[in-house]
Write a protein that holds these residues in place. Sequence first.
Motif, PDB file in Angstrom:
ATOM      1  N   SER A 294       0.936  -1.292  -0.070  1.00  0.00           N
ATOM      2  CA  SER A 294      -0.059   0.101   0.019  1.00  0.00           C
ATOM      3  C   SER A 294       0.904   1.345  -0.031  1.00  0.00           C
ATOM      4  N   GLY A 295       0.320   2.468  -0.296  1.00  0.00           N
ATOM      5  CA  GLY A 295       1.224   3.516  -0.260  1.00  0.00           C
ATOM      6  C   GLY A 295       1.288   4.183  -1.534  1.00  0.00           C
ATOM      7  N   GLY A 296       1.172   3.666  -2.520  1.00  0.00           N
ATOM      8  CA  GLY A 296       1.431   4.132  -3.836  1.00  0.00           C
ATOM      9  C   GLY A 296       0.646   5.063  -4.344  1.00  0.00           C
ATOM     10  N   GLY A 297       0.781   5.931  -5.363  1.00  0.00           N
ATOM     11  CA  GLY A 297      -0.113   6.856  -5.843  1.00  0.00           C
ATOM     12  C   GLY A 297       0.713   7.807  -6.799  1.00  0.00           C
ATOM     13  N   LEU A 298       0.051   9.101  -6.963  1.00  0.00           N
ATOM     14  CA  LEU A 298       0.858   9.972  -7.738  1.00  0.00           C
ATOM     15  C   LEU A 298       1.421  11.349  -7.009  1.00  0.00           C
ATOM     16  N   VAL A 299       2.489  11.474  -7.426  1.00  0.00           N
ATOM     17  CA  VAL A 299       3.454  12.336  -6.831  1.00  0.00           C
ATOM     18  C   VAL A 299       4.130  13.410  -7.807  1.00  0.00           C
ATOM     19  N   GLN A 300       4.280  14.652  -7.469  1.00  0.00           N
ATOM     20  CA  GLN A 300       5.276  15.429  -8.443  1.00  0.00           C
ATOM     21  C   GLN A 300       6.924  15.196  -8.029  1.00  0.00           C
ATOM     22  N   PRO A 301       7.563  15.530  -9.153  1.00  0.00           N
ATOM     23  CA  PRO A 301       9.105  15.170  -9.130  1.00  0.00           C
ATOM     24  C   PRO A 301       9.571  16.137  -7.850  1.00  0.00           C
ATOM     25  N   GLY A 302      10.402  15.645  -7.118  1.00  0.00           N
ATOM     26  CA  GLY A 302      11.092  15.988  -5.843  1.00  0.00           C
ATOM     27  C   GLY A 302      10.132  15.704  -4.593  1.00  0.00           C
ATOM     28  N   GLY A 303       9.044  15.059  -4.708  1.00  0.00           N
ATOM     29  CA  GLY A 303       8.366  14.595  -3.632  1.00  0.00           C
ATOM     30  C   GLY A 303       8.470  13.369  -3.065  1.00  0.00           C
ATOM     31  N   SER A 304       7.738  12.899  -1.918  1.00  0.00           N
ATOM     32  CA  SER A 304       8.047  11.691  -1.324  1.00  0.00           C
ATOM     33  C   SER A 304       6.763  10.970  -1.137  1.00  0.00           C
ATOM     34  N   LEU A 305       7.165   9.672  -0.913  1.00  0.00           N
ATOM     35  CA  LEU A 305       5.958   8.762  -0.644  1.00  0.00           C
ATOM     36  C   LEU A 305       6.687   7.508   0.406  1.00  0.00           C
ATOM     37  N   ARG A 306       5.666   6.858   1.014  1.00  0.00           N
ATOM     38  CA  ARG A 306       6.004   5.879   1.847  1.00  0.00           C
ATOM     39  C   ARG A 306       5.140   4.655   1.474  1.00  0.00           C
ATOM     40  N   LEU A 307       5.762   3.456   1.173  1.00  0.00           N
ATOM     41  CA  LEU A 307       5.137   2.260   0.638  1.00  0.00           C
ATOM     42  C   LEU A 307       5.388   1.339   2.018  1.00  0.00           C
ATOM     43  N   SER A 308       4.213   0.693   2.121  1.00  0.00           N
ATOM     44  CA  SER A 308       4.052  -0.469   3.046  1.00  0.00           C
ATOM     45  C   SER A 308       3.872  -1.715   2.605  1.00  0.00           C
TER      46      SER A 308
ATOM     47  N   LEU B 283       9.086   1.343   2.709  1.00  0.00           N
ATOM     48  CA  LEU B 283       9.963   1.977   1.784  1.00  0.00           C
ATOM     49  C   LEU B 283       9.618   3.400   1.685  1.00  0.00           C
ATOM     50  N   GLN B 284      10.482   4.213   2.429  1.00  0.00           N
ATOM     51  CA  GLN B 284      10.539   5.517   2.154  1.00  0.00           C
ATOM     52  C   GLN B 284      11.208   6.256   0.971  1.00  0.00           C
ATOM     53  N   MET B 285      10.472   6.731   0.202  1.00  0.00           N
ATOM     54  CA  MET B 285      11.118   7.441  -1.123  1.00  0.00           C
ATOM     55  C   MET B 285      11.010   8.889  -1.061  1.00  0.00           C
ATOM     56  N   ASN B 286      12.161   9.458  -1.000  1.00  0.00           N
ATOM     57  CA  ASN B 286      12.322  11.020  -1.248  1.00  0.00           C
ATOM     58  C   ASN B 286      12.924  11.382  -2.438  1.00  0.00           C
ATOM     59  N   SER B 287      13.128  12.545  -2.798  1.00  0.00           N
ATOM     60  CA  SER B 287      13.483  13.234  -4.109  1.00  0.00           C
ATOM     61  C   SER B 287      12.882  12.143  -5.273  1.00  0.00           C
ATOM     62  N   LEU B 288      11.857  11.975  -5.345  1.00  0.00           N
ATOM     63  CA  LEU B 288      11.490  11.472  -6.670  1.00  0.00           C
ATOM     64  C   LEU B 288      11.573  11.797  -7.855  1.00  0.00           C
TER      65      LEU B 288
ATOM     66  N   GLY C  57       3.929  -9.738  -3.605  1.00  0.00           N
ATOM     67  CA  GLY C  57       2.589  -9.159  -3.419  1.00  0.00           C
ATOM     68  C   GLY C  57       2.168  -8.859  -4.661  1.00  0.00           C
ATOM     69  N   GLN C  58       0.876  -8.119  -4.928  1.00  0.00           N
ATOM     70  CA  GLN C  58       0.357  -7.845  -6.136  1.00  0.00           C
ATOM     71  C   GLN C  58       0.653  -6.456  -6.860  1.00  0.00           C
ATOM     72  N   GLY C  59       1.496  -5.874  -6.085  1.00  0.00           N
ATOM     73  CA  GLY C  59       2.065  -4.567  -6.707  1.00  0.00           C
ATOM     74  C   GLY C  59       1.330  -3.437  -6.336  1.00  0.00           C
ATOM     75  N   THR C  60       2.226  -2.275  -6.292  1.00  0.00           N
ATOM     76  CA  THR C  60       1.400  -0.926  -6.125  1.00  0.00           C
ATOM     77  C   THR C  60       1.849  -0.043  -7.072  1.00  0.00           C
ATOM     78  N   GLN C  61       1.025   0.743  -7.749  1.00  0.00           N
ATOM     79  CA  GLN C  61       1.496   1.676  -8.824  1.00  0.00           C
ATOM     80  C   GLN C  61       2.169   3.081  -8.178  1.00  0.00           C
ATOM     81  N   VAL C  62       3.224   3.402  -8.588  1.00  0.00           N
ATOM     82  CA  VAL C  62       4.027   4.806  -8.247  1.00  0.00           C
ATOM     83  C   VAL C  62       4.124   5.553  -9.568  1.00  0.00           C
ATOM     84  N   THR C  63       3.548   6.795  -9.488  1.00  0.00           N
ATOM     85  CA  THR C  63       3.802   7.567 -10.835  1.00  0.00           C
ATOM     86  C   THR C  63       4.239   9.077 -10.178  1.00  0.00           C
TER      87      THR C  63
END
Length: 116
Positions: free
Chosen positions: A7-21, A80-85, A107-113
């Motif tokens: 879980s935790g995927g989604g759409l984020v702008q360049p330079g942004g952050s996301l955390r996947l679980s 998974l903490q993702m910074n400076s995407l 797992g089934q996967g989660t989309q990160v855009t």
Amino acid sequence: QVQLVESGGGLVQPGGSLRLSCAASRSIYTFYAMGWYRQAPGKQRELVATFTSGSRTNYGDSVKGRFTISRDNAKNTVYLQMNSLKPEDTAVYYCKAVLLSIGDCWGQGTQVTVSS
């Protein structure tokens, strides 16, 4: 068998952050390895970050210094903490566990855009 739910995927702008679980259906304490891979359209699945043999970590070259893998054994979860995407981080992110008794589980996967 082991069920892995990302879980935790989604759409984020360049330079942004996301955390996947990635939550496992059983204790991760005895897993041989657990971590994250990703697959972009038209490309092979590649290593992002993993724990092996307990707490040893391994990162893909393209994410070193930007991504951090962590775990909470009490919650049977790896993060998974993702910074400076960057746009090139766009992919489906998969959680993988390796158990010596049954081999690889995915797992089934989660989309990160990453897009503006």
